[in-house]
Design an enzyme around this catalytic site. Structure first.
Site, short mmCIF file in Angstrom:
data_model
loop_
_atom_site.label_atom_id
_atom_site.label_comp_id
_atom_site.label_asym_id
_atom_site.label_seq_id
_atom_site.Cartn_x
_atom_site.Cartn_y
_atom_site.Cartn_z
N ARG B 39 35.73 47.87 -50.93
CA ARG B 39 35.68 47.35 -49.55
C ARG B 39 36.82 47.94 -48.70
O ARG B 39 36.68 48.10 -47.49
CB ARG B 39 35.69 45.82 -49.52
CG ARG B 39 36.89 45.20 -50.21
CD ARG B 39 36.71 43.71 -50.36
NE ARG B 39 37.64 43.16 -51.33
CZ ARG B 39 38.36 42.07 -51.11
NH1 ARG B 39 38.26 41.41 -49.98
NH2 ARG B 39 39.18 41.62 -52.04
N SER B 66 38.20 39.94 -45.40
CA SER B 66 37.47 40.28 -46.63
C SER B 66 36.81 41.64 -46.54
O SER B 66 36.67 42.35 -47.53
CB SER B 66 36.39 39.23 -46.90
OG SER B 66 36.98 37.98 -47.12
N GLU B 87 25.15 34.93 -38.92
CA GLU B 87 24.71 36.27 -39.34
C GLU B 87 23.42 36.71 -38.66
O GLU B 87 23.23 37.90 -38.38
CB GLU B 87 24.55 36.31 -40.86
CG GLU B 87 25.84 36.12 -41.64
CD GLU B 87 26.25 34.67 -41.81
OE1 GLU B 87 25.45 33.77 -41.44
OE2 GLU B 87 27.36 34.40 -42.30
N PHE B 112 24.96 37.42 -47.48
CA PHE B 112 24.72 37.03 -46.09
C PHE B 112 24.25 38.22 -45.25
O PHE B 112 23.79 38.04 -44.12
CB PHE B 112 26.00 36.41 -45.48
CG PHE B 112 26.64 35.41 -46.39
CD1 PHE B 112 25.87 34.48 -47.06
CD2 PHE B 112 28.02 35.40 -46.59
CE1 PHE B 112 26.44 33.56 -47.93
CE2 PHE B 112 28.60 34.48 -47.45
CZ PHE B 112 27.82 33.56 -48.13
N HIS B 138 31.31 42.45 -51.53
CA HIS B 138 31.17 41.34 -52.48
C HIS B 138 29.78 41.29 -53.10
O HIS B 138 29.24 40.21 -53.36
CB HIS B 138 31.50 40.00 -51.81
CG HIS B 138 32.94 39.87 -51.39
ND1 HIS B 138 33.56 40.75 -50.52
CD2 HIS B 138 33.88 38.96 -51.73
CE1 HIS B 138 34.81 40.37 -50.35
NE2 HIS B 138 35.05 39.30 -51.07
N ASP B 146 33.67 32.74 -57.16
CA ASP B 146 32.88 31.96 -56.20
C ASP B 146 31.50 31.56 -56.75
O ASP B 146 30.88 30.62 -56.27
CB ASP B 146 32.69 32.74 -54.88
CG ASP B 146 33.89 32.61 -53.97
OD1 ASP B 146 34.76 31.75 -54.25
OD2 ASP B 146 33.98 33.37 -52.98
N ARG B 196 33.92 43.69 -54.27
CA ARG B 196 35.17 42.99 -53.99
C ARG B 196 36.35 43.47 -54.84
O ARG B 196 37.44 43.68 -54.30
CB ARG B 196 34.96 41.49 -54.25
CG ARG B 196 36.24 40.69 -54.19
CD ARG B 196 35.98 39.21 -54.37
NE ARG B 196 37.21 38.46 -54.26
CZ ARG B 196 37.78 37.85 -55.30
NH1 ARG B 196 37.24 37.88 -56.49
NH2 ARG B 196 38.91 37.19 -55.14
#
Lengths: 281, 344
Positions: B39, B66, B87, B112, B138, B146, B196
């Protein structure tokens, strides 16, 4: 500039187009199309500052986005009759290999269409993006959009409504077609939304009401007011009160003709009520 | 005291051991120049694009940190759109921004970026032929702790099914940066998938990223390993071990899943006769199925799938998860040994 009579003549012809298009293929959405005929005529003939030729980016002109894509018959008729493509092409509505798909799309290259719509609730976000692009390009022209009242039940609208006021998207005039009807019945019965005006105002929009949304002069007057409210830090919402099926007596004041085509006899009655003014396609 | 005969036998055993090692010398190796997250490669690419391409705009749904979009936001506030946790509106706005000539890059987690907004992408972006770059971090199990709500393993399938959508899954920091820059030059919607965690950075810093062009990383004769994303490094690690075991593996880095470089895959498999596909994704709808289609049409071949087995993920460290769900070099080795035996 056209005089009111010319605009009314065009509206009558557009109504004939709508009825004939949906009748021919026995499918399509005449009710909402008829209800917005005056609005489309006023928008394309008088309100928008647009170029004669179509290019996707539309820099240096006002742009329009139709979010409730199922009223494609009125959109196609007005686009054709304002020169975007040949009027004869209305003959191909919903037929195989046509650019006039059931719901509007850019995919077949039909001039005048800038985004596909049909799956509801997406148009305002697209309009906001286009409005932001105008600002980045230092283009002072406006973005117009149209949405159904029932369509506001889609949650994405409220993301967009929140964004537009929170970010001062004040070069946008979003019109809501308040006909109070949706497929399953009256909006108040299907999912009561309370006061749309209060909701937009609570979200920080300037609201302009046009109570006679099937009267060309009232539309021109109301849209002029709406235009005067742009550039003042807030997005502008026009609440356009219309009658679904307007201009064809048996189609008015009911949701029955939302997505149903007239039969031969019904078409004849509808056409009788709307004289051929500019020549059928 | 060992007998001479015994000594001789040991010597032969020693020599046999050395044979695969000898093969190993000829295998091209790659050096990890230090672990980095993909990322951040995206963030660096976007920063560069901000300086080089006026048309590039960026949108983010409350995940600037992020997605590593801070620099772009700081350098070009007028071209950056914070949309909040919304989104669907972000995708629609991105479609709208293309009208007027902008090149929008959207940023949020892969889940998302895809599943949550599938219809918005389908109608407003893909069907509308809009030049939107959907950039998704991610992705997959390596999101880690998560858990399954955020670990999408279906996004490649979702995106590759959309007509006209280009689907890219990069393997390390350098490649992600290069891909980010390259997709701005590509006309049409793109799904750029990255991750990530910090992972080995081993591709060239100055690489030119060519959409749809497979990269052959090692040359081999016994098995082709077609890997994408985080599994590319694992494939290289597996190839080393396989080499020691006497199985010479040709590792292909498929960063572009759609359009797939059919030719490169067919060419390699014609030589090796079998294939292992490796991806951080469900076997349903992933790279493996795309490869299987190409081969069934052109060169039917035994294939093993290193992928998740139609399951959701769970909480855990990335390494634990990749181990538990069979997405590491050990799994690739096992799959390679199995597929080699399936050759006729």
């Amino acid at each position: 500039m056209s005089n009111t009579q010319q605009l009314e003549d065009l509206t009558t012809q557009v109504r004939r187009d709508i009825l004939r298009m949906v009748h021919k293929v026995n499918s399509g959405h005449p009710g909402g199309s008829l209800g917005c005929a005056e609005f489309f005529v006023a928008l394309y003939k008088e309100i928008m500052d647009r170029k004669d030729t179509f290019d996707m980016d539309g820099i240096g002109e006002d742009l329009f986005f139709l979010s409730n894509g199922h009223i494609s018959p009125v959109f196609y008729s007005v686009l054709a009759r304002t020169g975007y493509f040949p009027v004869e092409e209305l003959n191909t509505f919903r037929l195989i290999d046509s650019r006039l798909q059931g719901h509007p799309t850019t995919h077949e290259g039909l001039p005048g269409i800038r985004v596909a719509s049909g799956s509801l609730g997406q148009g305002m976000s697209v309009a906001i993006g286009a409005a932001q692009a105008k600002k980045l390009n230092n283009d002072t022209h406006l973005i117009y959009s149209l949405h159904g009242d029932g369509e506001l039940q889609e949650g994405q609208n409220w993301e967009a409504i929140m964004y537009a006021s929170g970010n001062n998207v004040d070069n946008l005039i979003s019109t809501i077609d308040l006909n109070g009807q949706q497929i399953d019945g009256a909006t108040d019965d299907v999912l009561p939304m309370g006061s749309i005006k209060d909701k937009f105002e609570a979200f920080g929009w300037t609201v302009v009401e046009i109570n006679q949304g099937n009267n060309i002069e009232a539309i021109l007057e109301g849209m002029a007011v709406a235009k005067s409210k742009t550039g003042k830090g807030k997005p502008v919402c026009v609440l356009l009160k219309t009658v679904m099926g307007n201009g064809v007596d048996f189609m008015m004041h009911t949701h029955a003709w939302h997505g149903k085509a007239p039969n031969d006899e019904q078409l004849a009655i509808g056409l009788e009520q709307n004289a051929e003014t500019l020549g059928d396609y | 005291m060992l007998s001479t005969k015994r000594k001789g036998l040991l010597k032969i055993k020693e020599l046999i051991k050395q044979i695969p090692t000898f093969v190993g010398i000829t295998m091209k190796t790659y050096t990890n120049t230090g672990n980095k997250d993909t990322r951040s490669g995206f963030g660096a690419g976007l920063t560069e694009l901000g300086q080089t391409n006026e048309k590039v705009v960026a949108l983010c749904a409350d995940l600037i940190g992020s997605l590593k979009m801070d620099d772009f936001k700081k350098n070009h506030p007028e071209r950056f759109f914070q949309v909040g946790i919304a989104e669907a509106n972000m995708i629609g706005m991105a479609a709208g921004l293309t009208i007027g000539g902008k090149i929008p890059f959207t940023g949020t987690f892969a889940n998302f970026s895809t599943g949550r907004v599938y219809d918005q992408i389908r109608q407003s972006v893909a069907y509308s032929d809009k030049n939107v770059k959907i950039c998704a971090s991610h992705a997959g199990l390596t999101l880690g702790e998560d858990g399954a709500t955020h670990q999408i393993l279906e996004d490649i399938g979702l995106m590759k099914m959309l007509p006209g959508m280009t689907v890219i899954n990069t393997c390390d920091y350098n490649q992600t940066k290069a891909a980010t820059i390259a997709i701005a030059e590509h006309q049409g919607p793109v799904y750029l998938r990255f991750g990530r965690p910090s992972v080995p950075n081993f591709t060239a810093e100055d690489q030119k990223f060519e959409i749809g062009k497979a990269l052959q990383l090692t040359e081999g004769a016994d098995v082709t390993i077609v890997a994408t994303g985080h599994l590319v490094w694992e494939a290289l690690e597996a190839a080393k071990v396989l080499n020691e075991k006497g199985i010479s593996a040709e590792v292909i880095n498929i960063h572009t899943i759609k359009p797939l470089d059919d030719e490169a895959i067919i060419k390699s498999v014609k030589k090796t006769g079998c294939v292992v596909t490796a991806e951080e994704h469900n076997y349903l709808g992933g790279l493996g199925e795309s490869v299987a289609r190409v081969l069934s049409l052109n060169h039917p071949t035994p294939q093993e799938f290193v992928a998740t087995q139609d399951t959701f993920g769970e909480s855990g460290t990335p390494a634990q998860l990749m181990d538990k769900y069979g997405l590491n070099s050990a799994s690739i080795i096992k799959a390679a040994e199995k597929v080699v035996k399936r050759k006729k």
